[in-house]
Motif scaffolding. Structure first.
Motif, short mmCIF file in Angstrom:
data_model
loop_
_atom_site.label_atom_id
_atom_site.label_comp_id
_atom_site.label_asym_id
_atom_site.label_seq_id
_atom_site.Cartn_x
_atom_site.Cartn_y
_atom_site.Cartn_z
N GLY A 297 32.47 31.21 -3.03
CA GLY A 297 33.45 30.28 -2.51
C GLY A 297 32.84 28.93 -2.24
O GLY A 297 31.62 28.76 -2.32
N VAL A 298 33.69 27.95 -1.93
CA VAL A 298 33.20 26.61 -1.58
C VAL A 298 33.40 26.30 -0.10
O VAL A 298 32.95 25.26 0.38
N GLY A 299 34.08 27.18 0.62
CA GLY A 299 34.29 26.98 2.04
C GLY A 299 34.66 28.29 2.71
O GLY A 299 35.16 29.21 2.05
N LEU A 300 34.38 28.36 4.00
CA LEU A 300 34.73 29.55 4.78
C LEU A 300 34.91 29.14 6.23
O LEU A 300 34.10 28.37 6.78
N ALA A 301 35.98 29.62 6.84
CA ALA A 301 36.25 29.35 8.26
C ALA A 301 36.03 30.64 9.04
O ALA A 301 36.26 31.75 8.52
N ALA A 302 35.61 30.50 10.30
CA ALA A 302 35.30 31.67 11.12
C ALA A 302 36.43 32.71 11.18
O ALA A 302 36.14 33.91 11.14
N PRO A 303 37.70 32.31 11.25
CA PRO A 303 38.75 33.34 11.27
C PRO A 303 38.73 34.24 10.03
O PRO A 303 39.15 35.39 10.08
N GLN A 304 38.19 33.72 8.93
CA GLN A 304 38.13 34.52 7.71
C GLN A 304 37.11 35.65 7.80
O GLN A 304 37.10 36.54 6.95
N VAL A 305 36.25 35.59 8.81
CA VAL A 305 35.34 36.71 9.07
C VAL A 305 35.68 37.35 10.42
O VAL A 305 34.86 38.01 11.04
N GLY A 306 36.92 37.11 10.86
CA GLY A 306 37.43 37.78 12.06
C GLY A 306 37.01 37.17 13.38
O GLY A 306 37.14 37.81 14.42
N VAL A 307 36.51 35.94 13.36
CA VAL A 307 36.02 35.29 14.58
C VAL A 307 36.91 34.08 14.87
O VAL A 307 36.95 33.13 14.08
N LEU A 308 37.61 34.09 15.99
CA LEU A 308 38.54 33.01 16.31
C LEU A 308 37.84 31.87 17.06
O LEU A 308 38.13 31.56 18.21
N LYS A 309 36.89 31.25 16.37
CA LYS A 309 36.17 30.08 16.88
C LYS A 309 36.30 28.96 15.85
O LYS A 309 36.42 29.20 14.65
N ARG A 310 36.25 27.72 16.34
CA ARG A 310 36.42 26.55 15.47
C ARG A 310 35.09 26.22 14.79
O ARG A 310 34.40 25.29 15.18
N VAL A 311 34.79 27.01 13.75
CA VAL A 311 33.55 26.87 13.00
C VAL A 311 33.88 26.99 11.51
O VAL A 311 34.59 27.91 11.12
N ILE A 312 33.37 26.04 10.70
CA ILE A 312 33.55 26.12 9.26
C ILE A 312 32.23 25.82 8.55
O ILE A 312 31.36 25.11 9.09
N VAL A 313 32.10 26.36 7.34
CA VAL A 313 30.99 26.01 6.45
C VAL A 313 31.60 25.67 5.09
O VAL A 313 32.62 26.23 4.70
N MET A 314 30.94 24.74 4.39
CA MET A 314 31.43 24.31 3.07
C MET A 314 30.25 23.91 2.21
O MET A 314 29.26 23.37 2.72
N ASP A 315 30.40 24.11 0.92
CA ASP A 315 29.44 23.58 -0.06
C ASP A 315 30.19 23.48 -1.38
O ASP A 315 30.41 24.49 -2.05
N VAL A 316 30.59 22.28 -1.73
CA VAL A 316 31.37 22.08 -2.96
C VAL A 316 30.46 21.71 -4.14
O VAL A 316 30.93 21.33 -5.20
N GLY A 317 29.14 21.83 -3.92
CA GLY A 317 28.21 21.56 -5.00
C GLY A 317 27.92 20.08 -5.23
O GLY A 317 27.46 19.69 -6.29
#
Length: 158
Positions: free
Chosen positions: A44-64
């Motif tokens: 993927g190019v991005g992931l937000a914490a809710p997508q791993v079941g964590v309801l915190k305002r944290v995101i990671v991204m790497d679009v290359g």
């Protein structure tokens, strides 16, 4: 670091609003590390914490691009301009793509893993990714915004 399970729609956690991170702790560092590893493993190019079941305002991204891995805690979009229209997909909704209208350029501020405020400006794919991931923190999925959805790979323009 560890791979985390990516939550899939229609899991209700994806529709909840995430809470701000009050203090950056070793657990937040572990979350950032795990999220990056999980995102790369899933291609993927991005992931937000809710997508791993964590309801915190944290995101990671790497679009290359030249930014490489971007980690943002408590991100807040502070500017948007222009418009782009194109395909989006989501690790939480595998196999579905949708045509979504987003800003062409965005500026977002947040904290890095050391608690320092950072500002990231992005255009094109990075702008789309930032807005997509921030939407996740507010319980919004790309399917809520898509003007059309289809199964399979995105059409061109990504």
């Amino acid at each position: 670091m560890a791979l985390r399970i990516i939550v899939k729609d229609p899991d209700p956690v994806l529709r909840e609003k995430s809470k701000p991170v009050p203090k950056i702790t070793p657990n937040i560092h572990k979350l950032l590390n795990d999220m990056a590893e999980t995102m790369y493993d899933a291609e993927g190019v991005g992931l937000a914490a809710p997508q791993v079941g964590v309801l915190k305002r944290v995101i990671v991204m790497d679009v290359g691009d030249e930014h490489g891995l971007i980690e943002l805690i408590n991100p807040e979009v502070i500017e948007q301009e222009g418009e782009q229209f194109g395909p989006e997909g989501c690790l939480s909704i595998p196999g579905l793509t949708g045509d979504v209208r987003r800003a062409q350029r965005v500026k977002v501020k947040g904290l890095n893993r050391h608690g320092e405020e950072i500002v990231i400006e992005g255009t094109d794919l990075l702008a789309r990714c930032i807005l997509h991931e921030v939407d996740h923190l507010n319980g919004v999925l790309f399917t809520d915004l898509a003007e059309a959805t289809y199964r399979g790979e995105p059409k061109e323009e990504e």
